[in-house]
Design a protein around this motif. Sequence first.
Motif, PDB file in Angstrom:
ATOM      1  N   ALA A  49    -129.982 -15.267 -43.423  1.00  0.00           N
ATOM      2  CA  ALA A  49    -131.093 -14.311 -42.756  1.00  0.00           C
ATOM      3  C   ALA A  49    -131.493 -15.387 -41.581  1.00  0.00           C
ATOM      4  O   ALA A  49    -131.649 -14.813 -40.455  1.00  0.00           O
ATOM      5  N   LEU A  50    -131.876 -16.559 -41.834  1.00  0.00           N
ATOM      6  CA  LEU A  50    -132.489 -17.299 -40.832  1.00  0.00           C
ATOM      7  C   LEU A  50    -131.250 -17.694 -39.624  1.00  0.00           C
ATOM      8  O   LEU A  50    -131.667 -17.699 -38.435  1.00  0.00           O
ATOM      9  N   MET A  51    -130.163 -17.948 -40.093  1.00  0.00           N
ATOM     10  CA  MET A  51    -129.211 -18.264 -39.138  1.00  0.00           C
ATOM     11  C   MET A  51    -129.037 -16.925 -38.274  1.00  0.00           C
ATOM     12  O   MET A  51    -128.364 -17.147 -36.977  1.00  0.00           O
ATOM     13  N   LYS A  52    -128.943 -15.620 -38.799  1.00  0.00           N
ATOM     14  CA  LYS A  52    -129.017 -14.669 -38.146  1.00  0.00           C
ATOM     15  C   LYS A  52    -130.035 -14.629 -36.921  1.00  0.00           C
ATOM     16  O   LYS A  52    -129.634 -14.322 -35.989  1.00  0.00           O
ATOM     17  N   LYS A  53    -131.136 -15.001 -37.293  1.00  0.00           N
ATOM     18  CA  LYS A  53    -132.230 -14.966 -36.330  1.00  0.00           C
ATOM     19  C   LYS A  53    -132.030 -16.315 -35.399  1.00  0.00           C
ATOM     20  O   LYS A  53    -132.245 -15.949 -34.219  1.00  0.00           O
ATOM     21  N   ALA A  54    -131.257 -17.036 -35.667  1.00  0.00           N
ATOM     22  CA  ALA A  54    -130.873 -18.286 -34.572  1.00  0.00           C
ATOM     23  C   ALA A  54    -130.029 -17.466 -33.554  1.00  0.00           C
ATOM     24  O   ALA A  54    -129.998 -17.781 -32.379  1.00  0.00           O
ATOM     25  N   GLY A  55    -129.114 -16.813 -34.265  1.00  0.00           N
ATOM     26  CA  GLY A  55    -128.191 -16.200 -33.179  1.00  0.00           C
ATOM     27  C   GLY A  55    -128.763 -15.018 -32.259  1.00  0.00           C
ATOM     28  O   GLY A  55    -128.677 -14.916 -31.145  1.00  0.00           O
ATOM     29  N   PHE A 170    -133.719 -23.198 -33.486  1.00  0.00           N
ATOM     30  CA  PHE A 170    -133.644 -23.478 -34.921  1.00  0.00           C
ATOM     31  C   PHE A 170    -135.275 -23.265 -35.164  1.00  0.00           C
ATOM     32  O   PHE A 170    -135.551 -22.601 -36.224  1.00  0.00           O
ATOM     33  N   LYS A 171    -136.320 -23.704 -34.343  1.00  0.00           N
ATOM     34  CA  LYS A 171    -137.579 -23.878 -34.683  1.00  0.00           C
ATOM     35  C   LYS A 171    -138.028 -22.483 -34.213  1.00  0.00           C
ATOM     36  O   LYS A 171    -138.654 -21.760 -35.195  1.00  0.00           O
ATOM     37  N   LYS A 172    -137.539 -21.881 -33.324  1.00  0.00           N
ATOM     38  CA  LYS A 172    -137.771 -20.400 -32.843  1.00  0.00           C
ATOM     39  C   LYS A 172    -137.297 -19.368 -34.088  1.00  0.00           C
ATOM     40  O   LYS A 172    -138.082 -18.118 -34.256  1.00  0.00           O
ATOM     41  N   ALA A 173    -136.250 -19.680 -34.209  1.00  0.00           N
ATOM     42  CA  ALA A 173    -135.643 -18.766 -35.473  1.00  0.00           C
ATOM     43  C   ALA A 173    -136.526 -18.934 -37.000  1.00  0.00           C
ATOM     44  O   ALA A 173    -136.195 -18.177 -37.843  1.00  0.00           O
ATOM     45  N   PRO A 176    -137.265 -24.201 -41.522  1.00  0.00           N
ATOM     46  CA  PRO A 176    -138.098 -24.917 -41.785  1.00  0.00           C
ATOM     47  C   PRO A 176    -138.309 -26.569 -40.808  1.00  0.00           C
ATOM     48  O   PRO A 176    -137.295 -26.814 -40.700  1.00  0.00           O
ATOM     49  N   GLU A 177    -139.383 -27.014 -40.881  1.00  0.00           N
ATOM     50  CA  GLU A 177    -139.291 -28.467 -40.242  1.00  0.00           C
ATOM     51  C   GLU A 177    -138.429 -29.504 -40.821  1.00  0.00           C
ATOM     52  O   GLU A 177    -138.084 -29.668 -42.070  1.00  0.00           O
ATOM     53  N   ASP A 178    -137.685 -30.134 -39.790  1.00  0.00           N
ATOM     54  CA  ASP A 178    -136.816 -31.302 -40.063  1.00  0.00           C
ATOM     55  C   ASP A 178    -135.523 -30.864 -40.901  1.00  0.00           C
ATOM     56  O   ASP A 178    -134.694 -31.729 -41.073  1.00  0.00           O
ATOM     57  N   VAL A 179    -135.270 -29.491 -40.738  1.00  0.00           N
ATOM     58  CA  VAL A 179    -133.983 -28.955 -41.259  1.00  0.00           C
ATOM     59  C   VAL A 179    -132.831 -29.349 -40.044  1.00  0.00           C
ATOM     60  O   VAL A 179    -131.678 -29.556 -40.245  1.00  0.00           O
TER      61      VAL A 179
END
Length: 451
Positions: A49-55, A170-173, A176-179
Amino acid sequence: MEFKSINPYNGKEIHTYKGLTDAQLHKKLENSEKAFEKWRKVPLKERAALMKKAGQVLKDNVEEYAKMITLEMGKPITESRAEVNKCAWVCDYYAENASTFLADEIIETDAQKSFVRHDPIGTVFAIMPWNFPFWQVFRYAAPTLTAGNVGLLKHASNVFGCAEQIEGVFKKAGFPEDVFQNLIIHHDKTEVIIAHDAVKAVTLTGSERAGAAVAQISGKYIKKSLLELGGNNAFIVWDDADIDKAVATALTARMLNCGQSCIAAKRFILMEGIYDEFVEKFTKGVIELKSGDPLEEDTKVGTLAREDLADELQKQVQASIKKGAKLILGGKQNGAYHEPTVLGNVKPGMPAFDEETFGPLAAMIKVKTIEEAFALSEQSKFGLGVTVCTTDIKKALACAGEVSDGAYFINELVKSDPRLPFGGEKRSGYGRELAKDGIMEFVNRKTVYVK
């Protein structure tokens, strides 16, 4: 240490980036290790779901990211937009398919139950090039992070602005920190990073020389490596091909990104019956490509990413002419700009045949038979991809085994697609990115056995 980002079109400084100290780098490596312990436990559904948000972040900020690509490495703005959108596609692709790819594989044995599960391995260190500054990173990051690994990026120093924006995606999506961490460092820190216990694998897209150096270091520390290196792709045109369509495909295959692509068509191997017609029509097409400011919408050919790259291409052009190649079009250089150039009667022994030419140079090679065409195609230390243009699809498919490259495209330019594995053979590297193969490169395929 400071790194300056310079616009290759006008020579103006875009920004200065301050390099990490040894202490700061060590801290980032430690943070990566800590981030992995938490990230690996996040359910796959949430990671996807987070990767989808990155898109979605990429789609929402296309203009901002495309402009940085164009400013830093000179790509025409229309191509920069296309690159950002392709990155969104690869994010969506893994968000939607990772659960299928990473599902347990049940294997029938004499056990009560036996299967293979797919676990993340840890930190994957990426060393990436400037030519597709967003795409090269996302095609590694999308599968790697979705699988539960964490990422460290060492980008090319002329595109550190793009690198910062990618970390920002990735931060905007909401990752988590430092991933995913961007490292502003010189390549002399490579061994320190690979040697660190947190780093379990390294992926590099770049030159043959850089690949050999990284493979050597990886071997020393027994870390997995994936290399996507150079190419000298053959574009073979048979007598029966639709020449107009072949020329249109060839123009994109050679001149996209001002020819700065490992998978660009570089050697045009043409049957003698169609040689003159193809060369004439191709040259006419090149003349019609507008050179100019890459920020203008109608520009098709910008500068090369740096002046030294144009210098190198110019040396290859002049050396090939000295050895008997015929200058059909272009041939001149002005700073980072190199004229789109067509050389005729190119033969083995000339740089235009033997070497990877990273810029808008098309080498035309005449052959008598299909067998000779494939023999010349194979006469290369590289093995990334081959295109064959013909109306005889059945015969072209039967010839797929004649080619040792990692890709064989019929009536289409060699290109990367999230749904298909991508990678080369010989000096073009090893391993595969994209598709299911890409996510499998950096997981622990763990055998589970229940008696």
